[in-house]
Motif scaffolding. Structure first.
Motif, PDB file in Angstrom:
ATOM      1  N   LEU A 183      -3.059   4.820  -1.818  1.00 45.41           N
ATOM      2  CA  LEU A 183      -4.080   5.248  -0.851  1.00 45.41           C
ATOM      3  C   LEU A 183      -4.151   6.764  -0.698  1.00 45.41           C
ATOM      4  O   LEU A 183      -4.800   7.258   0.223  1.00 45.41           O
ATOM      5  N   PHE A 195       0.850  -1.190   0.000  1.00 44.85           N
ATOM      6  CA  PHE A 195       0.000   0.000   0.000  1.00 44.85           C
ATOM      7  C   PHE A 195       0.886   1.240   0.000  1.00 44.85           C
ATOM      8  O   PHE A 195       1.738   1.414   0.881  1.00 44.85           O
ATOM      9  N   GLU A 248       0.145   5.504   2.507  1.00 42.50           N
ATOM     10  CA  GLU A 248      -0.802   5.278   3.600  1.00 42.50           C
ATOM     11  C   GLU A 248      -0.825   6.467   4.566  1.00 42.50           C
ATOM     12  O   GLU A 248      -1.894   6.910   4.999  1.00 42.50           O
ATOM     13  N   ALA A 279      -7.735   7.962  -0.398  1.00 49.23           N
ATOM     14  CA  ALA A 279      -8.671   7.097   0.343  1.00 49.23           C
ATOM     15  C   ALA A 279      -9.196   7.807   1.588  1.00 49.23           C
ATOM     16  O   ALA A 279      -8.426   8.315   2.405  1.00 49.23           O
ATOM     17  N   ALA A 308      -2.972   9.366   3.251  1.00 50.66           N
ATOM     18  CA  ALA A 308      -4.388   9.131   2.950  1.00 50.66           C
ATOM     19  C   ALA A 308      -5.250  10.049   3.816  1.00 50.66           C
ATOM     20  O   ALA A 308      -5.051  10.121   5.039  1.00 50.66           O
ATOM     21  N   VAL A 314     -10.846  -0.246  -0.939  1.00 49.51           N
ATOM     22  CA  VAL A 314      -9.988  -0.386  -2.123  1.00 49.51           C
ATOM     23  C   VAL A 314     -10.120  -1.815  -2.614  1.00 49.51           C
ATOM     24  O   VAL A 314     -10.129  -2.757  -1.817  1.00 49.51           O
ATOM     25  N   LEU A 332      -6.180   1.728   8.465  1.00 51.56           N
ATOM     26  CA  LEU A 332      -6.167   0.836   7.319  1.00 51.56           C
ATOM     27  C   LEU A 332      -6.457  -0.587   7.789  1.00 51.56           C
ATOM     28  O   LEU A 332      -5.702  -1.167   8.569  1.00 51.56           O
TER      29      LEU A 332
END
Length: 214
Positions: free
Chosen positions: A151, A112, A115, A154, A118, A160, A127
């Motif tokens: 991400l 990912f 992160e 996100a 995000a 996802v 997450l």
């Protein structure tokens, strides 16, 4: 690219239970290579080589190059291992020969990206990884080292999915018919503060009156 693991085998001409028992008495494990519209190849293996692969885990996704008679090698997958019911030692190994252009079933890890950037994570979200590996069908010579999902956009509550993988790298997912979830951004956990009120202190008892004098 998936690693090809070489296993040394010795050819055996006879098939059947009696021949298999005879092979085991020599301290070796009987095996067979089948598939690709060719005749089955009978062989025997060193049990230490078999156990080494089983202890690695994921042996059904590994690509093997099995050496047989006359220096010939067979490219195949290990499909099944039969074990002794008491000793738990291998009794027989089945390999499936790979045909030209045949895809293999493998698990590829997911990485990912971004992160920490995000929006959902910045707002306190977490997450939640549903699948750390994605099982796909791939060309044996082009198995990806990893899949990547970005991400950076996100938000809390977002999911996802397979469609969010940046590059499928020529693979096909084993799960078909739906865009399956790989991870979600879960809302932050709110811990409720529980206030425990102390029990009221009982009032002191009134002292009894003394006996009057006669």
């Amino acid at each position: 690219m998936v690693q090809t693991i070489r296993i040394e085998g010795e050819a055996r001409e006879l098939a059947g239970k009696g021949a298999a028992r005879a092979t085991r008495r020599t301290g070796r494990v009987p095996a067979v290579i089948y598939g690709a519209k060719q005749e089955a190849t009978m062989l025997s293996l060193d049990p230490r080589d078999v156990m080494k692969e089983l202890h690695k885990g994921g042996w059904q996704s590994h690509l093997y190059e099995v050496a047989v008679a006359g220096g010939k090698t067979e490219r195949c997958l290990m499909r099944d291992v039969q074990f002794h019911p008491v000793k738990d030692t291998p009794l027989h190994v089945d390999f499936q020969r790979l045909a030209q252009g045949q895809l293999i079933r493998v698990k590829v890890p997911v990485t990912f990206l971004n992160e920490e950037n995000a929006p959902g994570v910045k707002e306190g979200g977490v997450l939640n990884v549903v699948r750390r590996d994605l099982e796909v069908l791939s060309d044996p010579d082009q198995v990806p080292d990893q899949f990547e999902i970005d991400l950076s956009e996100a938000n809390i509550g977002d999911s996802v999915r397979w469609s969010n993988v940046l590059d499928h790298k020529g693979t096909k997912p084993v799960i078909v018919g739906r865009d399956f979830v790989v991870a979600t951004i879960a809302p932050p956990t709110v811990e409720e503060e529980i206030v425990v009120q102390a029990a009221p202190t009982p009032a002191p008892e009134a002292k009894g009156k003394g006996k009057g004098k006669k």
